[in-house]
Design an enzyme around this catalytic site. Sequence first.
Site, PDB file in Angstrom:
ATOM      1  N   SER A  98       0.858  -1.189   0.000  1.00  0.00           N
ATOM      2  CA  SER A  98       0.000   0.000   0.000  1.00  0.00           C
ATOM      3  C   SER A  98       0.886   1.228   0.000  1.00  0.00           C
ATOM      4  O   SER A  98       2.009   1.203   0.534  1.00  0.00           O
ATOM      5  CB  SER A  98      -0.889   0.018   1.250  1.00  0.00           C
ATOM      6  OG  SER A  98      -1.548   1.272   1.402  1.00  0.00           O
ATOM      7  N   TYR A 152      -1.985  -1.254  10.291  1.00  0.00           N
ATOM      8  CA  TYR A 152      -2.029  -1.547   8.858  1.00  0.00           C
ATOM      9  C   TYR A 152      -0.792  -0.994   8.153  1.00  0.00           C
ATOM     10  O   TYR A 152      -0.134  -1.705   7.376  1.00  0.00           O
ATOM     11  CB  TYR A 152      -3.297  -0.952   8.248  1.00  0.00           C
ATOM     12  CG  TYR A 152      -3.388  -1.084   6.753  1.00  0.00           C
ATOM     13  CD1 TYR A 152      -3.764  -2.288   6.165  1.00  0.00           C
ATOM     14  CD2 TYR A 152      -3.101  -0.005   5.922  1.00  0.00           C
ATOM     15  CE1 TYR A 152      -3.856  -2.415   4.786  1.00  0.00           C
ATOM     16  CE2 TYR A 152      -3.185  -0.122   4.548  1.00  0.00           C
ATOM     17  CZ  TYR A 152      -3.564  -1.327   3.983  1.00  0.00           C
ATOM     18  OH  TYR A 152      -3.641  -1.446   2.604  1.00  0.00           O
TER      19      TYR A 152
END
Length: 257
Positions: free
Chosen positions: A148, A161
């Site tokens: 990401s 995350y």
Amino acid sequence: MSHSSLLEGQVALVTGAGGGIGRGIALRFAAEGAAVAVHCRTSDEGARDAVARIGESGGLAVVLRGDLTVEDDCRRVVREAADWGGGRLTALVNNAGVQPVQGLAEMTVADWRGVVDTNVLSVFACTQAAAEVMREQEGGGSITHIASIEAARPAPGHAHYCASKAAVVTHARSAALEYGPHGIRVNTVSPGLVDREGLADDWPDGVRRWQQAVPVGRLGRTEDIGDACVFLASRLASWVSGHDLVVDGGVSARPTW
């Protein structure tokens, strides 16, 4: 879904492919000629639908189920994919992951471990198992982790995350270094904000801010991520390893001051 031959003859495993980005990756791999093992943990309906669509277009696909927070399940799913592929596995896409929103002050160790086990343990164990297959076959193989842009640009409420995705990027570089002599390439794809059904209703402010910030003027599509993964698994990327391919419409190029 039209077929071309960019991945003809390949056997691929896509984890977390029952919906969203993973499903889009699986469909793109099949469209390029790969036989695709579609992994899911709970999204059985979406995985079965993807396999049905691939079959209707003349492709080969199978649903494999497993909890990738469990090491034994990781190894079993990889083994089943290779067995289904006639003893071969040429591509692995580690897409399975979670993205809860939670502030650091309220986060528990159990919350942290829940994200890290899903997003990092699965990448480690599936990669290790796939490499054991790939190093014994002619031509090696390719492994792609879905990371990401938050690995480098953290967002509030995503500490676990973001840390997990930063770990995924570094794992890929380490794996590229160690598995390269065996003909195995390892890379990451780092998406920006990818559209999904209901996203604009669930997060209207975030979607609006993204559209204002992104140079190409739109959210990502699952096929954008699928195209990047197809490229990395194909002969076109035969000299690409240890690389993080950012797919975000150019939003990372914006100045932060």
